[in-house]
Design an enzyme around this catalytic site. Structure first.
Site, PDB file in Angstrom:
ATOM      1  N   ASP A 152       0.812  -1.223   0.000  1.00 27.92           N
ATOM      2  CA  ASP A 152       0.000   0.000   0.000  1.00 27.92           C
ATOM      3  C   ASP A 152       0.845   1.273   0.000  1.00 27.92           C
ATOM      4  OD1 ASP A 152      -2.660  -0.796  -0.042  1.00 27.92           O
ATOM      5  OD2 ASP A 152      -2.708  -1.175   2.117  1.00 27.92           O
TER       6      ASP A 152
HETATM    7  C1  GLC Z   1      -1.679  -3.791   5.396  1.00 25.76           C
HETATM    8  C2  GLC Z   1      -2.886  -3.837   4.498  1.00 25.76           C
HETATM    9  C3  GLC Z   1      -2.654  -4.722   3.303  1.00 25.76           C
HETATM   10  C4  GLC Z   1      -1.366  -4.345   2.635  1.00 25.76           C
HETATM   11  C5  GLC Z   1      -0.196  -4.325   3.605  1.00 25.76           C
HETATM   12  C6  GLC Z   1       1.082  -3.827   2.981  1.00 25.76           C
HETATM   13  O1  GLC Z   1      -1.524  -5.017   6.024  1.00 25.76           O
HETATM   14  O2  GLC Z   1      -4.018  -4.272   5.198  1.00 25.76           O
HETATM   15  O3  GLC Z   1      -3.719  -4.614   2.403  1.00 25.76           O
HETATM   16  O4  GLC Z   1      -1.134  -5.256   1.609  1.00 25.76           O
HETATM   17  O5  GLC Z   1      -0.498  -3.507   4.704  1.00 25.76           O
HETATM   18  O6  GLC Z   1       1.043  -2.480   2.705  1.00 25.76           O
HETATM   19  C1  GLC Z   2      -0.692   2.546   5.789  1.00 24.81           C
HETATM   20  C2  GLC Z   2       0.103   1.398   6.365  1.00 24.81           C
HETATM   21  C3  GLC Z   2      -0.175   0.117   5.634  1.00 24.81           C
HETATM   22  C4  GLC Z   2      -1.647  -0.097   5.515  1.00 24.81           C
HETATM   23  C5  GLC Z   2      -2.368   1.140   4.961  1.00 24.81           C
HETATM   24  C6  GLC Z   2      -3.848   0.924   4.968  1.00 24.81           C
HETATM   25  O1  GLC Z   2      -0.290   2.810   4.488  1.00 24.81           O
HETATM   26  O2  GLC Z   2       1.473   1.636   6.356  1.00 24.81           O
HETATM   27  O3  GLC Z   2       0.433  -0.964   6.294  1.00 24.81           O
HETATM   28  O4  GLC Z   2      -1.882  -1.174   4.663  1.00 24.81           O
HETATM   29  O5  GLC Z   2      -2.053   2.253   5.725  1.00 24.81           O
HETATM   30  O6  GLC Z   2      -4.534   1.953   4.355  1.00 24.81           O
END
Ligand code: GLC
Ligand code: GLC
Length: 810
Positions: free
Chosen positions: A485
């Site tokens: 993300d």
């Molecule tokens: C969080 C989110 C997931 C994403 C991950 C890496 O666990 O829930 O959707 O893939 O972060 O950013």
């Molecule tokens: C932030 C976090 C990530 C998560 C995301 C969800 O980017 O670092 O882990 O998946 O929020 O929106």
């Protein structure tokens, strides 16, 4: 250092001190009504939606931490204490908290009084039951004043903590049976058709429903006026903060024990029957619920039902081996966490406030992987819900709301890995069940009934979405982000307060993801298989062709010499390459490309995994990237916003460690795979709880990486894709028992540490007992099925009801 121990026979973790390094919690409830409960009885409960239907108020980020819960104050001759230690923190002679499957029991003793508090949500009911047993263990009589206490949340948890100009005037309660039943009916007069209640199955000496009266305006939680005085005030809340507290006089002869049953329930009333008479709520549904749990016998029966339920679920996959940590992880705690994760998605934990995000498209598809063998019917429902939020072009809402099942417009779509996860989820469901019929289900796009088409058509659009969105190197465009993300290659954000993900200011079609390319190759065989099964031979052929083409593209444009590249950015520059100053290597493509089989023949897979070992492995797990970004890069986004070693910037993001574990088994290196698995498996970290800090019975999303100040410290326990993926890694690849479309594949790859084990797997109605003799050498297993040798590693599915004995030597 440990703060408790595993009691595997009872399937409990037993915490032996109230002073754990962080609140260690549990979840109650499995269908519609859920609760979070810490080892100090902190937490809250809600009906279906942690934001919109919250019953108890909880204070996130408070000092001290973990404030708000189900508290019982015991006044023993003027000294006040709590069985849960909090909030008075009066010294106890003994303390024990047992977190079990769907229940928590806290038992403590002080100066000749033993109190035991059991909390659980009975199956099929919308209530928390609290059974409080109080025993006089002293030689003389005891005369105790006991006060229950919970604080109501005014339903919408976000509003509850922000909108005081309104909230302080809306609170309303009703009191019945002299105070034994207290009703919370805020906003019931207008649009709500639900209320909550807190009942005790005994006559009370008094009650309180007004917080200020109970505590005294300037007192804190440890010194409530009422508990200190030992007399309830019979306060009736009018606005401000309604609470529910029962006052009980408890006389105990030496050795005597008394049991009280409290029910904290939620009911909905048909609109036409809302009122008993003007202004008086219809209490019939509450009475019916109270009736069901008003004796210790009823409580015992409901607890037995809960235990049986879990025994049945957990019997679908179990292992016997000489490694007790392995056994407890596979047999109890990992599947338990998978269930919680499936139920909660990423909504309510001690790190997620329950008012933030909805259900993730990608997250839910992955949660399925670890849950589908427990209750496949619910996985099926979830798949249909998820697919219904897809768009006609195959892209998908990134999140949706569980109460409405609608896509979430604030976040929108454009996370280009999302569509492919649907194929993952559906394939896992069909492997488990053989229910190909799901592919013919009529499913809409964006919840518009006019657009209904088969689920298979959704998968087709998913697959083709990738093909329709390729970049200059023929690799998939990344969009706003892929699995990571925080790798935001098209959102150049320089303004605080805007979202890193949704600031879609670059619409160019240049930034590409090698990770999505690996995923594409990984799901293609399943997609082709399903297409063929439905008679779409051309589609299957096309899929296979596109998949080999993508493999070649990865090896040509996605290979950096010693490992797989991560991406190309908006300007066409490499991300995750030896040419970069920082973050030369990322974990995700190494795991996913090798899992998909890319470079296994040509030796690139082995090289990539050796690079992971050399550059990313640490004592506490594998970090996401290395070296971390030391400054913000607008063209990379959120990943470079985190200090080095935390979260996606070189934290140990446990979610993707199992990809590397599975990848290692793909090239036959079981020893290394099992080592990686043990590094982050919570049961193996129990002795280091003072470093790790979080619950030793569940996975956390992140452990601080080697560049962080607090290397080894975990954050964000419970709600993480880590649960499902680690279950897949251990159960299907290391222990090697995985359902495939046409049979149960048995192919352990564990290394030599565990020399023999037995897996019992129930699948499609039959039971398989698989006895493994494990030399540790790896390679192809030799199998006999009911005494007959078979070729290969696929045990054909047996008829429902059959028991099959498989002997495996590897
Ligand atoms: C969080 C989110 C997931 C994403 C991950 C890496 O666990 O829930 O959707 O893939 O972060 O950013
Ligand atoms: C932030 C976090 C990530 C998560 C995301 C969800 O980017 O670092 O882990 O998946 O929020 O929106």
């Amino acid at each position: 250092m440990r703060f408790g121990y595993f009691d595997d026979k009872s399937r409990e973790y037993v915490i032996t001190t109230p002073k754990t390094p962080y609140p260690w919690i549990n979840y109650l409830g499995s269908e519609n009504f859920f609760a979070l409960v810490s080892h100090r009885a902190g937490g809250y409960c809600f009906y279906r939606d942690a934001r919109l239907r919250r019953l108890m108020r909880y204070r996130y980020n408070n000092v001290p931490t973990d404030v708000g819960g189900r508290y019982f104050y015991i006044n023993d001759g003027g000294e006040v204490w709590n069985p849960s230690f909090a909030p008075t923190k009066t010294a106890l002679d003994s303390f024990e908290c047992r977190h079990g499957l769907g229940y928590t029991r806290i038992t403590s003793e002080r100066k000749g009084v033993r109190a035991s508090l059991l909390m659980f949500v009975p199956q099929g009911h919308t209530a928390e039951v609290h059974e409080l047993r109080i025993k006089n263990t002293s030689a003389g009589p005891k005369s105790l004043k006991v006060f229950s206490f919970i604080e109501w949340c005014l339903w919408n948890a976000y509003d509850d903590m922000t909108n005081y100009q309104r909230n302080f005037s809306t609170g309303e309660v009703e009191i019945e049976r002299g105070g034994s039943t207290i009703y919370h009916k805020t906003e019931y007069r207008e649009r709500r058709d639900h209320y909550a209640f807190y009942n005790v199955n005994a006559p009370v000496a008094g009650f309180d429903t007004d917080r200020e009266t109970f505590f005294g305006l300037y007192n804190d939680w440890s010194a409530p006026d009422v508990a200190l005085k030992g007399v309830s005030s019979k306060s009736v809340a009018s606005g401000w903060s309604p609470i529910a507290s029962h006052g009980l006089d408890v006389q105990l002869a030496p050795g005597e024990e008394k049991t009280f049953v409290f029910t904290l329930g939620y009911v909905e009333v048909p609109r036409a029957d809302k009122w008993e008479k003007p202004g008086v709520i219809n209490k019939k549904p509450a009475h019916a619920l109270i009736e069901k749990f008003s004796t210790p016998e009823q409580v015992a029966a409901a607890m037995k039902q809960l235990a049986d339920h879990w025994s049945k679920l957990l019997s679908n996959y179990s292992i016997e081996s000489t490694d007790e940590k392995l056994n407890r992880t596979v047999n109890i705690w990992n599947p338990y966490q998978c269930m919680v994760t499936f139920n909660m998605s990423r909504s309510a934990s001690y790190f997620e406030t329950g008012i933030g995000r909805g259900m993730g498209f990608r997250d839910s598809n992955q949660d399925l992987l670890g849950f589908v063998h427990l209750v496949p019917e619910r996985a099926r429902e979830r798949i249909i819900d998820i697919a219904s939020t897809q768009f006609p072009d195959g892209s998908a809402y990134h999140q949706y709301q569980p109460l409405t099942k609608r896509g979430n417009n604030d976040v929108g779509s454009g996370f280009n890995d999302d569509p492919l996860w649907l194929i993952f989820g559906v394939a896992a469901y069909i492997r488990e069940t053989g229910d190909y019929g799901i592919l013919d289900e009529q499913v809409p796009f964006d919840n518009d009934p006019k657009t209904k088409t088969t689920l298979f058509e959704h998968l087709k659009r998913s697959f083709n979405y990738t093909l329709n969105n390729l970049g200059p190197h023929g690799l998939p465009l990344i969009g706003r982000a892929d699995w990571n993300d925080c790798l935001n290659l098209n959102c150049f954000s320089e303004t605080p307060d805007e979202s890193f993900q949704t600031t879609g200011n670059k619409t160019g079609r240049t930034a590409e993801s090698v990770f999505i390319a690996g995923m594409f190759v990984g799901v293609a065989p399943d997609y082709a298989f399903l297409a063929e099964k439905l008679g779409f031979a051309d589609e299957a052929k096309k899929a296979r062709g596109e998949s080999s083409k993508m493999s070649e593209t990865i090896l040509k444009h996605g290979w950096d010499g010693e490992w797989f590249l991560r991406a190309y950015d908006f300007f066409g520059n490499k991300v995750g390459s030896k040419e970069n100053k920082e973050s030369q290597i990322f974990i995700e493509p190494q795991g996913f490309c090798v899992m998909a089989g890319v470079g296994v023949e040509g030796g690139q897979a082995k090289k990539a995994l050796d690079s992971v070992k050399e550059r990313l492995d640490t004592k506490y797990g594998i970090v996401l990237n290395n070296p971390p970004y030391s400054e913000y890069h607008v063209e990379l986004g959120e990943i470079s916003s985190y200090p080095q070693g935390y979260k996606e910037n070189a934290g140990i993001f446990c979610h993707n460690n199992p990809w590397v574990i599975i990848a290692e088994t793909m090239i036959g290196r079981g020893d290394r795979a099992f080592d990686y698995w043990k590094k982050i498996a919570p049961a193996y970290l129990e002795e280091q709880s003072e470093v790790h800090r979080l619950e030793p019975y569940v996975y956390a999303q992140m452990i601080a990486g080697k560049d962080a100040v607090r290397h080894g410290e975990a954050k964000n326990s419970w709600l993480t894709g880590t649960a499902a993926w680690n279950f897949v890694a251990i159960s299907q690849y290391l222990l090697g028992v995985r359902p495939d479309f046409d049979g149960l594949r048995v192919h352990p790859c564990m290394g030599g540490e565990v020399s023999k084990f037995t897996v019992t797997r129930k699948c499609r109605g039959a039971e398989y007992r698989i006895n493994v003799k494990n030399s540790g050498k790896g390679g192809a297993p030799t199998l006999t099925v009911d005494g007959q040798p078979i070729a290969g590693d696929l045990v054909p599915y047996a008829k429902a009801g059959a028991t099959v004995i498989v002997d495996c030597e590897v």
